[in-house]
Design an enzyme around this catalytic site. Sequence first.
Site, short mmCIF file in Angstrom:
data_model
loop_
_atom_site.label_atom_id
_atom_site.label_comp_id
_atom_site.label_asym_id
_atom_site.label_seq_id
_atom_site.Cartn_x
_atom_site.Cartn_y
_atom_site.Cartn_z
CE LYS A 1 149.41 -29.27 28.10
NZ LYS A 1 150.66 -29.70 28.76
CG LEU A 2 149.43 -37.30 26.34
CD1 LEU A 2 149.71 -38.59 25.59
CD2 LEU A 2 148.73 -37.59 27.66
CG HIS A 3 154.21 -32.65 30.06
ND1 HIS A 3 155.04 -31.74 29.46
CD2 HIS A 3 153.23 -31.92 30.65
CE1 HIS A 3 154.59 -30.50 29.69
NE2 HIS A 3 153.49 -30.58 30.39
CG ASP B 1 153.56 -29.01 26.94
OD1 ASP B 1 153.00 -28.60 27.98
OD2 ASP B 1 154.44 -28.36 26.34
CE LYS C 1 155.66 -25.30 28.20
NZ LYS C 1 154.79 -26.44 28.51
CG ASP D 1 169.05 -27.74 21.78
OD1 ASP D 1 169.21 -28.40 22.82
OD2 ASP D 1 169.98 -27.14 21.17
CB SER E 1 150.26 -20.11 33.19
OG SER E 1 150.89 -21.37 33.47
CD GLN F 1 150.88 -16.21 38.07
OE1 GLN F 1 150.75 -15.20 38.76
NE2 GLN F 1 151.50 -16.20 36.93
CD1 TRP F 2 145.34 -23.47 36.73
CD2 TRP F 2 145.40 -23.78 38.95
NE1 TRP F 2 145.90 -24.70 36.96
CE2 TRP F 2 145.93 -24.93 38.31
CE3 TRP F 2 145.32 -23.78 40.35
CZ2 TRP F 2 146.40 -26.04 39.01
CZ3 TRP F 2 145.77 -24.89 41.05
CH2 TRP F 2 146.32 -26.00 40.39
NE ARG G 1 148.18 -29.33 38.38
CZ ARG G 1 149.11 -28.48 38.87
NH1 ARG G 1 149.67 -28.70 40.05
NH2 ARG G 1 149.45 -27.39 38.20
O1 LIG Z 1 152.66 -25.44 27.28
C1 LIG Z 1 151.80 -25.69 28.15
O2 LIG Z 1 150.88 -26.43 27.93
C2 LIG Z 1 151.81 -24.87 29.38
C3 LIG Z 1 152.25 -23.56 29.29
C4 LIG Z 1 152.08 -22.70 30.42
O3 LIG Z 1 152.40 -21.52 30.38
N1 LIG Z 1 151.50 -23.21 31.52
C5 LIG Z 1 151.10 -24.49 31.64
O4 LIG Z 1 150.54 -24.87 32.66
N2 LIG Z 1 151.29 -25.33 30.56
C6 LIG Z 1 150.88 -26.74 30.68
O5 LIG Z 1 149.49 -26.80 30.83
C7 LIG Z 1 149.14 -27.81 31.76
C8 LIG Z 1 148.39 -27.13 32.90
O6 LIG Z 1 148.00 -28.10 33.81
P1 LIG Z 1 147.22 -27.63 35.15
O7 LIG Z 1 148.10 -26.66 35.84
O8 LIG Z 1 147.09 -28.92 35.92
O9 LIG Z 1 145.93 -27.07 34.70
C9 LIG Z 1 150.41 -28.50 32.20
O10 LIG Z 1 150.59 -29.66 31.43
C10 LIG Z 1 151.49 -27.47 31.85
O11 LIG Z 1 152.69 -28.10 31.45
#
Ligand SMILES: O=C(O)c1cc(=O)[nH]c(=O)n1[C@@H]1O[C@H](COP(=O)(O)O)[C@@H](O)[C@H]1O
Length: 427
Positions: A229-231, A260, A262, A265, A322, A381-382, A401
């Site tokens: 997954k990439l931004h 990703d 999101k 619109d 999250s 939140q992990w 991360r």
């Molecule tokens: O859509 C997402 O992937 C996403 C939704 C969400 O509710 N929470 C969330 O953390 N993400 C994405 O999931 C990834 C989580 O990364 P870490 O927080 O480093 O594990 C990031 O790229 C966030 O943009």
Amino acid sequence: MTDLINKKEIDYDYIVGVPYAALPMATLISSNLEAPMLIKRKEAKAYGTKKLIEGSYETGKKCLIIEDVVTSGASILETIEALKLEGLICEDVICALNREQGGVERLEKEGIRLHSLVSMTEILNYLVSSDTISADRRIEIEAMLKNTSLANSPTKANGATKTNGTKSTNDLWNLETRKPLLECNPLNAMVLKYMTLKKTNLCVAVDETNKEKILQTIQSIGGYVCAIKLHADIIDDFDQSFIDELTTLSKHHQFVIFADRKLADTGNTVELQLTHGSLHIADWANVVTVHSVPGPPILQSVLNIIKQNKALKGSLLIASLSSKGALTDAEYSKKSLEMANDAKNVVSGFICQKRPSDNPEFLYWTPGVNELKSTDGLGQQWRSIEDAIKRDGNDIIIVGRAITQSQNPVEVARDYASRAFELWKSR
Ligand SMILES: O=C(O)c1cc(=O)[nH]c(=O)n1[C@@H]1O[C@H](COP(=O)(O)O)[C@@H](O)[C@H]1O
């Protein structure tokens, strides 16, 4: 069928139709391919040659068997038996429909390869994806077919102990039962193939801003993921060469590319965001995240772009986020679910914390997974792999991360993938 014969480069000397339904097809194929045809009688004549095999042939030559519908394979084996008695060789069978009721396996035991134009799975996939039948009805049909094949199977025939090969329809989470449901959606079929092939339900979020660093990370962990997954909008030097290298890696390591974005619109804007600007997302991403907040029209626009047959195959709808204090409460998730249920041809699954539905036709992707920490001080939140998969009922963990910023991303990715997959398979 002649195309299939040519494509498979099947070696044969004679065409033989399984009496009687397949004889017209065999005749047509024999004339199209200008190949000699032999006739196998159902029973030998009481007079004249009294032979079961009519036609001119030499022993040791090869016969290609033509059949219309294969169920158990019994009538094919009967035909082959008669041909073998005349010293003829049979290694390949072509059929129109494989009902997948034990015929392939039974023929394989005799060293016979079955090549079919279409299988029952493909027909059921089409019927479900075109909304002709429901997913539940499909499961009933498959249970019936399975029962029938058990009834016809040799082990049952010789009084061996009964085995109930059917899965109860409420055992929808058993992968064998769920697989055909998931495969109706092109993206899920792709994801599921990689998950089962590579034994991983890990998606790594490579949230780096430099393309070289991203590509190096992907090259090192690619073997352990079903998706990356990439931004794209955080990558400082995003360009076509990056897309080319990313696509090459996805083919080499067999993973799905996940943008990703999101999207949230109006339909027109979303179509432009997927196909223009500096990212051209639909050209390289197989799946994209979409917010449900704009309502159903956004999904129609994503579908319009999917139909252009670029890389984009599906979308994940945000059901819950999250981050601490997110507004995506149970009511929001419910509304997202309603939107998804009306658009299964574009929504392959959800981004969620707890699985918002018990519908096995969707895949449930969950971020917010880290075995060592519970927050990043910025609202993330992990929770543990076990909580994400078992407690919250998700299919795929999205991890950023905890892997990309670890001392040894490869080792951590391998560990997360194996633990998550075991928990998912044993659920
Ligand atoms: O859509 C997402 O992937 C996403 C939704 C969400 O509710 N929470 C969330 O953390 N993400 C994405 O999931 C990834 C989580 O990364 P870490 O927080 O480093 O594990 C990031 O790229 C966030 O943009």
